[in-house]
Design an enzyme around this catalytic site. Structure first.
Site, PDB file in Angstrom:
ATOM      1  N   LYS A 192       0.867  -1.154  -0.130  1.00 47.91           N
ATOM      2  CA  LYS A 192      -0.119   0.178   0.126  1.00 47.91           C
ATOM      3  C   LYS A 192       1.084   1.151  -0.147  1.00 47.91           C
ATOM      4  O   LYS A 192       0.802   2.266   1.045  1.00 47.91           O
ATOM      5  CB  LYS A 192      -0.956   0.122   1.058  1.00 47.91           C
ATOM      6  N   ASP A 252      -6.812 -16.067   2.650  1.00 46.86           N
ATOM      7  CA  ASP A 252      -8.209 -16.407   2.637  1.00 46.86           C
ATOM      8  C   ASP A 252      -9.075 -16.385   1.339  1.00 46.86           C
ATOM      9  O   ASP A 252     -10.044 -17.032   0.927  1.00 46.86           O
ATOM     10  CB  ASP A 252      -8.953 -15.629   3.822  1.00 46.86           C
TER      11      ASP A 252
HETATM   12  C1  IPM Z   1      -3.791 -17.836   9.454  1.00 48.80           C
HETATM   13  C2  IPM Z   1      -4.594 -17.532  10.769  1.00 48.80           C
HETATM   14  C3  IPM Z   1      -3.614 -16.900  11.807  1.00 48.80           C
HETATM   15  C4  IPM Z   1      -3.058 -15.779  11.264  1.00 48.80           C
HETATM   16  C5  IPM Z   1      -4.585 -16.397  13.263  1.00 48.80           C
HETATM   17  C6  IPM Z   1      -5.145 -17.792  13.609  1.00 48.80           C
HETATM   18  C7  IPM Z   1      -3.411 -16.066  14.170  1.00 48.80           C
HETATM   19  O1  IPM Z   1      -5.447 -16.570  10.160  1.00 48.80           O
HETATM   20  O2  IPM Z   1      -2.765 -18.710   9.809  1.00 48.80           O
HETATM   21  O3  IPM Z   1      -4.042 -17.383   8.482  1.00 48.80           O
HETATM   22  O4  IPM Z   1      -3.606 -14.498  11.293  1.00 48.80           O
HETATM   23  O5  IPM Z   1      -1.960 -15.800  10.879  1.00 48.80           O
HETATM   24 MG    MG Z   2      -5.677 -16.342   8.396  1.00 48.76          MG
END
Ligand code: IPM
Ligand code: MG
Length: 363
Positions: A192, A252
């Site tokens: 960013k 994600d």
């Molecule tokens: C991931 C998870 C973790 C992160 C959490 C559970 C701390 O979301 O491994 O993606 O944010 O890294």
């Molecule tokens: Mg995560």
């Protein structure tokens, strides 16, 4: 380093998906295809409940000497009210990553054409194969100062620090460029840099590094545009490199391109050759203890372990093939189910993958 695989089931669906992964490891041990021994320890909420800390010393010590670590997931509603960062289940995982210096997190999103559960059209998704390289040891996750306090007006004030030193940016950049060199020679760095200084530095260092990789085509995207492009034309991406928080979010999003985050494994590496393997999906408390979670991301994490940690690339390939065959047969957990498919539980999914794997490797 001991020839040990440390198993950390953790919380929520963690223990359920880990069970299926352990079945695969035990099968390989029994048939003398690997000679590592398994050891279990506690992390996250389950460690808080039994030993009072999210990463007890015995877990940390076992992790320090293990060749590979396989982790289920940490966290859950039960501990959501804990405000102190270092008492939360997630801190157990973050401290583990930090203490063993697992700086590079590889998350490879592969589109499985058999799975029709993604809301995105399959022609947009066909042949998608994106490797997200997420920096895991610095950034806003670890930056200090951090906290919540009451300010002079009696208002609660929360703050964090997003910081990177140039050595860490270069170190993750090298991993990404090297991977890109072996893949399609295309690297996209996400930042960013139009607003946030630390990411201006990120862009500067990655650009400098690109002089050492003339055969890799480097591009840059701002995180907001990257999130949009990932849905619009995911095929434009091959390797993506980014910081800790952007990598968390983008992975994600990328995972869901495949139809479910239940399909995405990950490997984190340090410079000593130790690795931490974990599914990317988290503890999913809403579906925990129902026997419906998808164990494939965790079994794919075992496959990554076979490849990257135990130097058994062929076994890894065959395990991936077993998963593919099972998907071809229409066997599905709820998250990847669609009309006309055979819906099974976590345990049955594990069992059928193992049966298929046994057939392929003839044991
Ligand atoms: C991931 C998870 C973790 C992160 C959490 C559970 C701390 O979301 O491994 O993606 O944010 O890294
Ligand atoms: Mg995560």
């Amino acid at each position: 380093m001991k020839n040990e695989i440390l198993i950390l089931p953790g919380d929520g669906i963690g223990p359920e998906v880990i069970n299926e992964a352990v079945k695969v490891i035990k099968l390989l041990q029994k048939n003398k295809l690997i000679n590592s021994v398994i050891r279990y320890a506690k992390i996250g909420g389950s460690a808080i409940e039994t030993l009072g800390l999210p990463l007890p010393n015995e877990t940390l010590n076992a992790a320090k000497s293990a060749r590979a670590i396989i982790l289920g997931a940490v966290g859950g509603n039960k501990w959501d009210k804990i405000k102190e960062f270092n008492k939360r289940p997630e801190y157990g995982l973050l401290k583990l990553r930090k203490s063993l210096n697992f700086f590079a997190n590889l998350r490879n999103t592969i589109f499985y054409s058999q799975i029709l559960s993604s809301p995105i059209k399959s022609e947009i998704l066909s042949n998608v194969n994106i490797m997200i390289v997420r920096e895991l040891s610095q950034g806003i996750y670890f930056g200090k100062p951090r906290g919540i306090y009451y300010n002079e007006y009696g208002l609660r004030y929360g703050y964090n620090t997003s910081c990177y030193d140039e050595k860490a940016i270069r170190r993750i950049g090298i991993i990404a460029f090297e991977l890109a060199k072996k893949r399609k020679k295309k690297l996209c760095s996400v930042d960013k840099a139009n607003v946030i200084e630390v990411t201006m530095l990120w862009r500067e260092i990655i650009t400098e590094l690109s002089n050492e990789y003339p055969d890799v085509k480097l591009s840059h995207l701002y995180i907001d545009n990257a999130a949009l492009q990932l849905i619009l034309t995911p095929k434009q991406f091959d390797v993506i490199v980014t910081g800790n928080m952007f990598g968390d979010i983008l992975s994600d999003e990328a995972a869901n391109l495949t139809g479910s985050i239940g399909m995405l494994p990950s490997a984190s590496i340090n410079s000593k050759g130790q690795c931490l393997f974990e599914p990317c999906h988290g503890s999913a408390p809403d579906i925990a203890n129902k026997g419906i979670a998808n164990p494939i991301a965790t079994i794919l994490s075992v496959s990554m372990m076979l490849h990257y940690s135990l130097q058994k690339p062929l076994l890894s390939k065959y395990l991936n093939l077993a998963i593919n065959n099972v998907l071809n047969k229409g066997i599905r957990t709820a998250d990847i189910n669609s009309t006309g498919k055979n819906l099974v539980s976590t345990k049955i999914m594990g069992d059928v993958i193992i049966e298929e794997f046994k057939k392929i490797i003839k044991i």
